[in-house]
Scaffold this motif. Sequence first.
Motif, short mmCIF file in Angstrom:
data_model
loop_
_atom_site.label_atom_id
_atom_site.label_comp_id
_atom_site.label_asym_id
_atom_site.label_seq_id
_atom_site.Cartn_x
_atom_site.Cartn_y
_atom_site.Cartn_z
N PHE A 5 49.74 18.23 -5.69
CA PHE A 5 49.53 19.77 -5.88
C PHE A 5 49.09 20.67 -5.15
N ILE A 6 48.63 20.16 -3.78
CA ILE A 6 48.23 21.16 -3.00
C ILE A 6 49.48 21.47 -2.16
N GLY A 7 50.42 20.38 -1.67
CA GLY A 7 51.88 20.64 -1.04
C GLY A 7 51.61 20.96 0.21
N LEU A 8 52.91 20.57 0.73
CA LEU A 8 53.19 20.80 2.35
C LEU A 8 53.10 22.12 2.97
N GLU A 9 53.38 23.10 2.35
CA GLU A 9 53.23 24.59 2.79
C GLU A 9 51.58 24.91 2.99
N ALA A 10 50.73 24.52 1.94
CA ALA A 10 49.46 24.81 2.18
C ALA A 10 48.75 23.94 3.23
N ILE A 11 49.32 22.78 3.18
CA ILE A 11 48.58 21.93 4.29
C ILE A 11 48.92 22.47 5.60
N THR A 12 50.19 22.91 5.92
CA THR A 12 50.79 23.28 7.09
C THR A 12 49.78 24.69 7.32
N GLN A 13 49.21 25.40 6.40
CA GLN A 13 48.56 26.78 6.69
C GLN A 13 47.20 26.11 7.04
N ILE A 14 46.57 25.02 6.50
CA ILE A 14 45.18 24.60 6.70
C ILE A 14 45.03 24.17 8.03
N ILE A 15 46.20 23.34 8.76
CA ILE A 15 46.05 22.65 9.97
C ILE A 15 46.32 23.87 11.04
N ASN A 16 46.99 25.00 10.68
CA ASN A 16 47.24 25.99 11.78
C ASN A 16 46.14 27.20 11.28
N HIS A 17 45.50 27.24 10.60
CA HIS A 17 44.43 28.44 10.45
C HIS A 17 43.66 28.71 11.68
N PRO A 18 43.45 29.75 12.15
CA PRO A 18 42.74 29.87 13.27
C PRO A 18 41.22 29.60 13.17
N LYS A 19 40.54 29.33 12.15
CA LYS A 19 39.25 29.04 11.72
C LYS A 19 39.12 27.55 11.62
N LEU A 20 40.24 26.72 11.40
CA LEU A 20 40.03 25.53 11.02
C LEU A 20 40.90 24.73 12.13
N ARG A 21 41.85 25.12 12.88
CA ARG A 21 42.68 24.55 13.63
C ARG A 21 42.45 23.42 14.95
N ASN A 22 41.19 23.87 15.20
CA ASN A 22 40.32 23.25 16.39
C ASN A 22 39.37 22.04 15.99
N LEU A 23 39.47 22.11 14.81
CA LEU A 23 38.53 20.99 14.01
C LEU A 23 39.32 19.47 14.04
N PRO A 24 38.38 18.22 13.93
CA PRO A 24 39.18 17.15 13.68
C PRO A 24 39.54 17.23 12.17
N PHE A 25 40.81 16.42 12.00
CA PHE A 25 41.28 16.29 10.77
C PHE A 25 41.53 14.76 10.46
N PHE A 26 41.04 14.36 9.27
CA PHE A 26 41.08 12.85 9.02
C PHE A 26 41.94 12.61 7.74
#
Length: 279
Positions: free
Chosen positions: A233-254
């Motif tokens: 229900f989150i979906g690929l478009e929203a997840i793409t926004q999350i990993i590219n968001h300037p406030k998040l993009r430099n964090l580690p994702f697990f």
Amino acid sequence: MLNIGCHLSVSKGFYNMGKNALKINANTFQFFTRNPRGSKAKEIDPKDIEKLLKLIKDNNFAVLLAHAPYTLNPCSTNEENRLFAMKIIADDLARMEYLPNNLYNFHPGNHMGQGADKAIEYIITMLNTILKPEQTTIVLLETMSGKGTEIGRTFEELKRIIDGVELKEKIGVCLDTCHVFAAGYDIVNDLDNVLDEFDQIIGLDKLYAIHLNDSMKPFKSYKDRHEKIGQGFIGLEAITQIINHPKLRNLPFFLETPNDLKGYAEEISLLKNLYKDFN
């Protein structure tokens, strides 16, 4: 560069986890410190750790994330259970010094009907007892979905815990995308405002890691059901926004999605292709 990894099994050793991470093109990973449904911990082999540390250095890995067992409840109504959680987490933090300068994540627990106020008091007491100035590990509170009597569904509850911790430089937050979505934070349609709210309440300087998961259940379901990336229900478009968001993009994702190693490799490849490298 996208710093991304997945949850790997420690059963065959730490160095083996590092090798598996490289096989799937990851540059970090998460692991359970011990049996996730129990308390037994694998004996540490210093030579195995030494090999992992060299692999990490040689391959420019991002920070690693250890995860406490699910069975711990630091805010239980039962004193014996609270003391057990304190003992296990304290032991985990001592063991983490074999892997210095990394992260350790735990679920705040369930108040079991006694209310959030008392539960938060217990969690703060535990953290103030076990956190040490000399430790190199940052301990993270995980954002929760809000099922049952979970503590950590709201940013305000996490803030109250952090406010009570004396060694604030040793405490932070791991944001789980599935959990916050299930808890009622609309990261699909309103990501900017969710992050602004997090910043105003907790502070983005306290956000150290992201559990990147899709959700099997709809928004505000209060259900913790992880789904593969792009299939929920989150979906690929929203997840793409999350990993590219300037406030998040430099964090580690697990990734904690329902996958085997091959599935994780496919998700990591997909996400790396969706990540916009501005460097």
